[in-house]
Design a protein around this motif. Structure first.
Motif, PDB file in Angstrom:
ATOM      1  N   THR A  30      35.836  44.742  44.414  1.00  0.00           N
ATOM      2  CA  THR A  30      36.488  44.697  43.108  1.00  0.00           C
ATOM      3  C   THR A  30      37.088  46.043  42.771  1.00  0.00           C
ATOM      4  O   THR A  30      36.435  47.078  42.931  1.00  0.00           O
ATOM      5  CB  THR A  30      35.489  44.302  42.004  1.00  0.00           C
ATOM      6  OG1 THR A  30      34.866  43.061  42.341  1.00  0.00           O
ATOM      7  CG2 THR A  30      36.204  44.152  40.663  1.00  0.00           C
ATOM      8  N   GLY A  35      40.974  45.016  37.963  1.00  0.00           N
ATOM      9  CA  GLY A  35      40.190  43.796  38.081  1.00  0.00           C
ATOM     10  C   GLY A  35      40.517  42.986  39.320  1.00  0.00           C
ATOM     11  O   GLY A  35      39.974  41.891  39.501  1.00  0.00           O
ATOM     12  N   ARG A  57      39.816  39.721  37.919  1.00  0.00           N
ATOM     13  CA  ARG A  57      38.620  39.571  37.090  1.00  0.00           C
ATOM     14  C   ARG A  57      38.953  40.021  35.674  1.00  0.00           C
ATOM     15  O   ARG A  57      39.490  41.101  35.474  1.00  0.00           O
ATOM     16  CB  ARG A  57      37.498  40.431  37.678  1.00  0.00           C
ATOM     17  CG  ARG A  57      36.175  40.430  36.963  1.00  0.00           C
ATOM     18  CD  ARG A  57      35.236  41.409  37.668  1.00  0.00           C
ATOM     19  NE  ARG A  57      33.866  41.331  37.209  1.00  0.00           N
ATOM     20  CZ  ARG A  57      33.382  42.004  36.160  1.00  0.00           C
ATOM     21  NH1 ARG A  57      34.181  42.820  35.476  1.00  0.00           N
ATOM     22  NH2 ARG A  57      32.109  41.892  35.805  1.00  0.00           N
ATOM     23  N   VAL A  65      32.627  36.803  32.031  1.00  0.00           N
ATOM     24  CA  VAL A  65      33.747  37.209  32.882  1.00  0.00           C
ATOM     25  C   VAL A  65      34.463  35.979  33.414  1.00  0.00           C
ATOM     26  O   VAL A  65      33.831  34.988  33.795  1.00  0.00           O
ATOM     27  CB  VAL A  65      33.247  38.067  34.073  1.00  0.00           C
ATOM     28  CG1 VAL A  65      34.401  38.403  35.008  1.00  0.00           C
ATOM     29  CG2 VAL A  65      32.594  39.344  33.564  1.00  0.00           C
ATOM     30  N   PHE A  67      37.233  34.694  36.309  1.00  0.00           N
ATOM     31  CA  PHE A  67      37.883  35.030  37.573  1.00  0.00           C
ATOM     32  C   PHE A  67      39.087  34.114  37.764  1.00  0.00           C
ATOM     33  O   PHE A  67      38.926  32.893  37.902  1.00  0.00           O
ATOM     34  CB  PHE A  67      36.903  34.879  38.733  1.00  0.00           C
ATOM     35  CG  PHE A  67      35.709  35.789  38.643  1.00  0.00           C
ATOM     36  CD1 PHE A  67      35.757  37.065  39.189  1.00  0.00           C
ATOM     37  CD2 PHE A  67      34.551  35.379  37.999  1.00  0.00           C
ATOM     38  CE1 PHE A  67      34.662  37.913  39.099  1.00  0.00           C
ATOM     39  CE2 PHE A  67      33.454  36.217  37.901  1.00  0.00           C
ATOM     40  CZ  PHE A  67      33.510  37.491  38.452  1.00  0.00           C
TER      41      PHE A  67
END
Length: 220
Positions: A30, A35, A57, A65, A67
């Protein structure tokens, strides 16, 4: 200091109300500022690709969170994938993620719990010429590749629809503990033909578009 890039490994998954288990070797890279992420999962017993995807992200609340998938080995419409998790920090430093997603064994939306652990956190500032964390995708968005310190992932879908992916880690060269070399630990059959490690000269990725490995790439 800007947010760090980091490596996460999944320690277990539990499809409620079942028991926790970990049938895969799952690595996620990541990029903290944008993100951008790559998530590649291989089955431990067969070395088959279980799932691989990449995208961005987004933190939508203090503990939740989202995705957004831009490429996904399981679907040709990745933006339709629902992938939202609620995270709780555990006392041992690991993270408990809970949510709901499709169980590949049943094809049904199922509540799940995953245990994640950051195994490499980059804390230092890096210049363009010494940057050890790189996230790129080709202009068409059909290939993504990233390196964070000692880990490297790549995934993509060819024009004929074949999806491929691989995982690599830096290990000490035989007989020379001070020199490290890249070693592929898992790869799909098509991925074995796609293994090209990112170059050490990282200044090129500061350009808007870079020609490399027979394609044009963007630094993400």
């Amino acid at each position: 200091m800007p947010p760090s890039s980091y490596v996460s490994v999944r320690r277990s998954i539990r499809w409620l109300p079942g028991e926790a288990m970990e049938p895969t070797h799952t690595i996620v890279l990541t990029e903290g500022k944008t993100g951008a992420f790559l998530d590649v999962r291989f089955l431990k017993d067969s070395s088959d690709l279980e799932w691989a995807f990449a995208g961005y992200r987004h933190k939508i609340s203090e503990d939740t969170v989202k995705f957004t998938h831009h490429i996904d080995s399981r679907t040709l419409t990745p933006l339709e994938v629902k992938d939202i998790g609620k995270n709780i920090s555990l006392e041992n430093g690991q993270t408990l993620e809970s949510g709901e997603m499709v169980n590949p064994e049943t094809g049904q939306m199922t509540a799940y719990e995953e245990i994640w652990e950051d195994i490499q956190v980059v804390q230092h500032e890096e210049s363009a010429s010494t940057k050890s964390n790189i996230f790129i995708k080709n202009i068409g968005g059909t290939k993504w590749q990233a390196v964070v310190e000692n880990w490297q992932l790549a995934l993509g879908r060819d024009q004929d629809g074949v999806f491929w992916a691989w995982q690599a880690v830096k290990v000490s060269e035989t007989g020379n503990e001070e020199k490290k070399v890249w070693k592929v630990i898992y790869s799909s059959p098509a991925g074995q033909r796609k293994i090209v490690f990112l170059p050490k000269e990282t200044e090129i990725w500061r350009k808007e578009s870079v020609e490399w490995n027979n394609d044009f790439w963007q630094f993400v």
